[in-house]
Motif scaffolding. Sequence first.
Motif, mmCIF file in Angstrom:
data_model
loop_
_atom_site.group_PDB
_atom_site.id
_atom_site.type_symbol
_atom_site.label_atom_id
_atom_site.label_comp_id
_atom_site.label_asym_id
_atom_site.label_seq_id
_atom_site.Cartn_x
_atom_site.Cartn_y
_atom_site.Cartn_z
ATOM 1 N N LEU A 246 -1.384 2.756 -7.515
ATOM 2 C CA LEU A 246 -1.576 1.875 -6.030
ATOM 3 C C LEU A 246 -2.708 0.933 -5.995
ATOM 4 O O LEU A 246 -3.794 1.207 -6.830
ATOM 5 N N GLY A 247 -2.195 -0.239 -5.587
ATOM 6 C CA GLY A 247 -3.500 -1.344 -5.438
ATOM 7 C C GLY A 247 -4.439 -0.648 -4.292
ATOM 8 O O GLY A 247 -4.111 -0.049 -3.597
ATOM 9 N N THR B 4 1.362 8.336 7.768
ATOM 10 C CA THR B 4 2.393 8.744 6.901
ATOM 11 C C THR B 4 1.756 8.497 5.339
ATOM 12 O O THR B 4 0.681 8.145 5.293
ATOM 13 N N GLU B 5 2.663 9.037 4.474
ATOM 14 C CA GLU B 5 2.118 8.757 3.035
ATOM 15 C C GLU B 5 2.488 7.293 2.662
ATOM 16 O O GLU B 5 3.315 6.808 3.400
ATOM 17 N N PRO B 6 1.715 6.781 1.583
ATOM 18 C CA PRO B 6 2.183 5.277 1.285
ATOM 19 C C PRO B 6 3.686 5.228 0.480
ATOM 20 O O PRO B 6 3.877 5.003 -0.491
ATOM 21 N N THR C 106 3.116 -1.779 -1.157
ATOM 22 C CA THR C 106 3.094 -0.352 -0.738
ATOM 23 C C THR C 106 2.660 -0.363 0.700
ATOM 24 O O THR C 106 1.416 -1.086 0.992
ATOM 25 N N ILE C 107 3.139 0.304 1.655
ATOM 26 C CA ILE C 107 2.766 0.311 2.976
ATOM 27 C C ILE C 107 2.635 1.898 3.552
ATOM 28 O O ILE C 107 3.499 2.546 3.115
ATOM 29 N N GLY C 108 1.588 2.275 4.285
ATOM 30 C CA GLY C 108 1.326 3.357 4.648
ATOM 31 C C GLY C 108 1.009 2.969 6.293
ATOM 32 O O GLY C 108 0.204 2.180 6.471
ATOM 33 N N ILE C 109 1.547 3.790 7.191
ATOM 34 C CA ILE C 109 1.328 3.290 8.739
ATOM 35 C C ILE C 109 0.620 4.676 9.388
ATOM 36 O O ILE C 109 0.723 5.866 9.410
ATOM 37 N N GLU C 110 -0.436 4.209 10.159
ATOM 38 C CA GLU C 110 -0.963 5.265 11.119
ATOM 39 C C GLU C 110 -0.442 4.632 12.653
ATOM 40 O O GLU C 110 -0.730 3.558 12.943
ATOM 41 N N ARG D 131 -6.020 -1.112 -0.668
ATOM 42 C CA ARG D 131 -5.109 -1.394 0.410
ATOM 43 C C ARG D 131 -6.169 -2.130 1.567
ATOM 44 O O ARG D 131 -7.442 -1.693 1.504
ATOM 45 N N ASN E 126 -1.491 -0.170 6.509
ATOM 46 C CA ASN E 126 -2.107 -0.175 5.352
ATOM 47 C C ASN E 126 -1.248 -0.798 4.531
ATOM 48 O O ASN E 126 -0.094 -0.358 4.300
ATOM 49 N N VAL E 127 -1.803 -1.811 3.847
ATOM 50 C CA VAL E 127 -1.073 -2.568 2.606
ATOM 51 C C VAL E 127 -1.725 -2.706 1.577
ATOM 52 O O VAL E 127 -2.872 -2.938 1.464
ATOM 53 N N SER E 128 -0.966 -2.589 0.259
ATOM 54 C CA SER E 128 -1.624 -3.014 -1.037
ATOM 55 C C SER E 128 -0.340 -3.429 -1.572
ATOM 56 O O SER E 128 0.729 -3.331 -1.199
ATOM 57 N N LYS F 150 -14.230 -2.049 5.397
ATOM 58 C CA LYS F 150 -13.992 -0.569 5.731
ATOM 59 C C LYS F 150 -15.310 0.213 5.778
ATOM 60 O O LYS F 150 -15.833 0.575 4.904
HETATM 61 P P1 ADP Z 1 -8.429 6.704 6.235
HETATM 62 O O1 ADP Z 1 -9.110 7.813 6.314
HETATM 63 O O2 ADP Z 1 -9.127 5.363 5.684
HETATM 64 O O3 ADP Z 1 -7.554 6.277 7.439
HETATM 65 P P2 ADP Z 1 -6.254 7.575 4.810
HETATM 66 O O4 ADP Z 1 -6.297 8.145 3.316
HETATM 67 O O5 ADP Z 1 -6.030 8.554 5.963
HETATM 68 O O6 ADP Z 1 -7.421 6.625 5.175
HETATM 69 O O7 ADP Z 1 -4.947 6.819 4.695
HETATM 70 C C1 ADP Z 1 -4.640 5.903 5.733
HETATM 71 C C2 ADP Z 1 -3.177 5.220 5.498
HETATM 72 O O8 ADP Z 1 -3.474 4.404 4.480
HETATM 73 C C3 ADP Z 1 -2.148 6.336 5.260
HETATM 74 O O9 ADP Z 1 -0.838 6.157 6.117
HETATM 75 C C4 ADP Z 1 -1.795 6.212 3.790
HETATM 76 O O10 ADP Z 1 -0.409 6.286 3.574
HETATM 77 C C5 ADP Z 1 -2.105 4.752 3.702
HETATM 78 N N1 ADP Z 1 -2.596 4.381 2.102
HETATM 79 C C6 ADP Z 1 -3.518 5.023 1.382
HETATM 80 N N2 ADP Z 1 -3.571 4.538 0.369
HETATM 81 C C7 ADP Z 1 -2.773 3.175 0.426
HETATM 82 C C8 ADP Z 1 -2.237 2.191 -0.603
HETATM 83 N N3 ADP Z 1 -2.811 2.048 -1.843
HETATM 84 N N4 ADP Z 1 -1.477 1.306 -0.096
HETATM 85 C C9 ADP Z 1 -0.907 1.296 0.995
HETATM 86 N N5 ADP Z 1 -1.180 2.426 1.825
HETATM 87 C C10 ADP Z 1 -2.004 3.372 1.398
#
Ligand code: ADP
Length: 475
Positions: free
Chosen positions: A204-205, A154-156, A7-11, A207, A195-197, A260
Amino acid sequence: MNNYKKTIGIEVHCELKTATKMFSDSLNSYDGKENSHINAIDLAYPGTLPLINFGAVHVALKAALLLNCDINKEMVFDRKNYFYPDLPKGYQITQARKPIGTNGYVMINVDGEEKKVRIHDIHIEEDTAKSIHSGEKSYLDFNRSGVPLIEIVTEPDMHTEEEAMAYLHKLRELFIYADISDCKMEEGSMRCDVNVSVSKDDTLGVRTETKNIGSISSVGRAIKAESKRQIEVLENGESIREETRRFDEKDEVTILMRVKETGNDYRYFPEPNIPTIYLDDEDVEAARKDIPKMPDELRSEYQNLGVNENNIKTLIGNRELCNFFEKVKQSDPVITSNLLTGDILSYLNKNNLTLKDIKLTVDHIIDLVSKLKTNELSSKQVKNLLPVLMEKGGNVKTWMDTMGMVQINDESALKAMIEQVLKENKESVTDYKNGHDRALKYLMGQIMKVSKGQANPATVNRLLVDTLEHFDLNK
Ligand code: ADP
Ligand code: MG
């Protein structure tokens, strides 16, 4: 190993294309010397106050609209506190409570399949200074300090490297087209944290976040390396820690930077020096109006106009060429797209020029196309005229006269030339009659030569086939 799902979410952080900085009137520019575009606000002198750059808000609104976000018209800013030499205020001004855009999405296409990536939010913030490390010493360049940024979270929602890369390509394409950012990852105007899990089921694992990735393809490799590492850790019976890592391009592995911080460590609180700002509908509409046609829309329009896929790809990949095409396409989309992506683009590339550097104008192209259609010019002649027009400009008709360009359309004159060439090339005529198509091309070439390139090729072709049918080899 294969039963894990990634699962991937990107900032993504993008520097906005504005004249000046987010909270001061220093230039937003990297031209000139280090520390040349700075003032007391950027350097956080005591007693200075931030002043909002509404130009930057306008650009951020465009981005939020392009990403289909709900717009927060009540605008407030927050302080994210931390100490670092590149942050002289000791805090970064950002939007933590009310991001300018929320609940958006973008569509990506992977292997022909459309997929939605939800956008959690897009918020405005300011960039830090740039640290330059050299041997024992570190230097700071404050030109970047206070440059307007947007962060897109993004959402994950992504599950493969390909989806992550497609998302980033899409974001770049949108932002470059709408003049939001130049999105150069190699120069840092677009930066992304990934962000990777991994998980074996639908939960969700844990990340990790990987920073400092230098290109979109490296994002793909970083995800591959990091998910592999996580699976190995889990298979060893250990667990994943929330941590920040960086990608080592050379060894294709991610390396621990720090465990973190939680949000609390930043002690976010409302920025007291900027009052609440209420955007109105006109601000939003002005941003919407300022969004030009986007690549997806252009692509389907060009397909409907009959432009071939290669030309479409070239045009959309070259913003300047595409703008030019928009101005000439009505004269004939197929011909103009061929001219632009063919002779014109190769001339530009060969001479390392852009359209701005050459003398060719919209009117030239429209003129050439109309003369092509009325048979005043052949495509060969257009090919010869283009370099002259690109280099020297001037008037098409005048160049035609100077270069002795006339086109012979008179059928009896053309027939006489054809008869003559056939008589002199009886072997080729025999070849043609025996079914060798190459002979036709050869004869065509000979006729063009005899006419000094002035015969109308389409007419010659028609007359030649006709004459060959009735040609008497014994004559
Ligand atoms: P932070 O405040 O630590 O930056 P956020 O909740 O804003 O954390 O999430 C940052 C990014 O991580 C977002 O893009 C989100 O989609 C992604 N993310 C959150 N949980 C997971 C997960 N379990 N696996 C992959 N990506 C995740
Ligand atoms: Mg974050």
